[in-house]
Design an enzyme around this catalytic site. Structure first.
Site, PDB file in Angstrom:
ATOM      1  N   ASP A  83      73.449  77.529  55.254  1.00  0.00           N
ATOM      2  CA  ASP A  83      73.093  77.833  56.642  1.00  0.00           C
ATOM      3  C   ASP A  83      73.772  76.836  57.582  1.00  0.00           C
ATOM      4  O   ASP A  83      74.176  75.741  57.166  1.00  0.00           O
ATOM      5  CB  ASP A  83      71.566  77.818  56.832  1.00  0.00           C
ATOM      6  CG  ASP A  83      70.928  76.483  56.487  1.00  0.00           C
ATOM      7  OD1 ASP A  83      71.404  75.802  55.548  1.00  0.00           O
ATOM      8  OD2 ASP A  83      69.963  76.092  57.164  1.00  0.00           O
ATOM      9  N   GLU A 139      68.357  74.492  55.384  1.00  0.00           N
ATOM     10  CA  GLU A 139      68.452  73.040  55.501  1.00  0.00           C
ATOM     11  C   GLU A 139      68.425  72.637  56.962  1.00  0.00           C
ATOM     12  O   GLU A 139      67.775  71.663  57.338  1.00  0.00           O
ATOM     13  CB  GLU A 139      69.737  72.530  54.841  1.00  0.00           C
ATOM     14  CG  GLU A 139      69.712  71.033  54.528  1.00  0.00           C
ATOM     15  CD  GLU A 139      70.182  70.154  55.672  1.00  0.00           C
ATOM     16  OE1 GLU A 139      69.972  68.946  55.607  1.00  0.00           O
ATOM     17  OE2 GLU A 139      70.766  70.675  56.653  1.00  0.00           O
TER      18      GLU A 139
HETATM   19 ZN   LIG Z   1      74.192  69.596  56.451  1.00  0.00          ZN
END
Ligand SMILES: [Zn+2]
Length: 415
Positions: free
Chosen positions: A78, A143
């Site tokens: 992501d 994340e």
């Molecule tokens: Zn990163």
């Protein structure tokens, strides 16, 4: 002969950038990595968490080999939003190469690093299909967001299934200006506190009938700022930057110049070393304010923290990774615990984790870009790490040797 997409980190990074995977969108990025690894003989598994929230997070675990030791190669697919797309030199999801740099959101954080990990793993298993050990490619799609249903959950599930690992190498961008300069062995913890002082509202001309909360808030903040947290705990850890408290906002919100306000608030964040936990630090600060201000006209609360301080004490694996970096770049990497939090904090609860990746100069910025030479060099470093870790003395037969030690200098200007 051009390399297949899977073992060429530049093609792979380009293809990944073209998948618009802004958290929590999968955007095709994980599917691409899964297919690439599966076609190379990895056994892949989707771990999906957070269904109850309506925006489930997809995570990929791909394993090659069944034996020990187990090395995790970890990354996230992501990316943060691109911001105003018109401000970009090239569209953020186009993956355009210009003057030796690949442009796009995630070029360094961390589709570039992820592409290098995958390419290195595929080159390695192709050369050594029967090596002694297992590679576990671990890619989360959560994340950059709240990080609630990504790495933390997958690791919890792995622990419950009895799937331990020996080491984890996470390809976050770690180098400030030149590839090879920084290897992260830990991170400081993070804790956010909210301090609210309640006074008595009144007319500024009659202060005796009011109680202004602002001077009390300022006094309490001074108490917090004046303490060196590293001198409170005996035996300060030398592997960490100094602990640090930063006031991030002071809010009164009083628009009226002749009114003494009712309430004043402040928020602060502390980055702390591994001698503290969020709990011990919170308890200490409560105690400190209580003794400085026993009349107690305030409330101090702490937000939930899932960012403990951690450090991987340097060991043979650290030396091995460091040597691989030096062999490729000529740099002896500094062992660092600087920077913000990353998913390494979750891995550290189950095993030893190191972070090494690209030059982070443009991460999260407009015109994020990565030097093509760095993508190729980082792939060779990861391939060398795999060889040094799994093959021990046999490593001389590896393909990366053919490339020699071509130190990448194209990143000197950092794009
Ligand atoms: Zn990163």
């Amino acid at each position: 002969m051009t390399e297949p997409i899977s073992t060429d980190p530049v093609s792979l990074a380009t293809a990944l950038i073209r998948c618009p995977s802004v958290t929590p969108e999968e955007g095709g990025a994980l599917v691409l990595v899964e297919r690439t690894l599966r076609e190379a003989g990895f056994v892949t598994r989707w771990d999906i968490f957070g269904q109850e929230t309506g925006t489930p997070v997809t995570n990929l675990v791909a394993r090659y080999g069944t034996r020990k030791p187990v090395l995790i190669l970890a990354g996230h697919s992501d990316v943060v939003p691109p911001g105003p797309e018109a401000a970009w030199r090239h569209p953020p999801f186009a993956g355009i190469i210009e003057n030796g740099f690949l442009y796009g959101r995630g070029a360094v954080d961390m589709k570039g690093g992820l592409a290098c990990l995958v390419a290195a793993a595929l080159r390695f298993v192709k050369q050594n299909p029967d090596f002694d050990g297992s590679i576990l490619c671990f890619v989360t799609g959560d994340e950059e967001g709240p990080a609630l249903h990504g790495t933390a959950k997958v690791l919890e599930a792995m622990a419950q299934r009895g799937e331990p690992f020996d080491y984890c190498l996470l390809a976050e961008p770690t180098c400030p200006d030149r590839l090879g300069t920084t290897l992260k062995i830990g991170r400081r913890g993070s804790l956010t506190g909210d301090l609210i002082v309640n006074g008595v509202q009144g007319h500024v001309a009659y202060p005796e009938r009011a109680q202004n909360p602002i001077p009390i808030l300022l006094r309490l903040l001074r108490v917090l700022l004046d303490e060196n947290l590293d001198q409170v705990q005996v035996g300060r850890s030398t592997l960490f930057d100094p602990s640090h408290l930063e006031i991030t906002t002071i809010d009164v919100g009083n628009p009226t110049p002749n009114v003494i306000p009712e309430q004043a608030k402040a928020t602060f964040n502390i980055r702390f070393n591994d001698l503290w936990t969020a709990q011990s630090l919170a308890a200490h600060l409560h105690q400190r304010l209580k003794s400085a201000c026993p009349e107690n006209p305030y409330t101090l609360t702490f937000r939930h923290s899932n960012a403990p301080a951690f450090v991987t004490e340097p060991d043979a694996f650290t030396a091995l990774v460091s040597d691989a970096i030096t062999a490729e770049t000529g740099e002896v990497p500094a062992l660092s615990t600087s920077g913000g939090t990353s998913d390494a904090r979750f891995f550290s609860q189950y095993g030893k984790v190191l972070e090494f990746g690209l030059v982070g100069q443009t991460m999260h910025q407009i015109d994020e870009c990565v030097a093509i030479a760095d993508l190729e060099a980082l792939t060779r470093i990861f391939e060398d790490v795999l060889a040094r870790y799994f093959l021990k003395e046999e490593k001389s037969s590896l393909s990366f040797k053919a490339h020699g030690n071509t130190h990448a200098t194209a990143n000197a200007e950092g794009g």
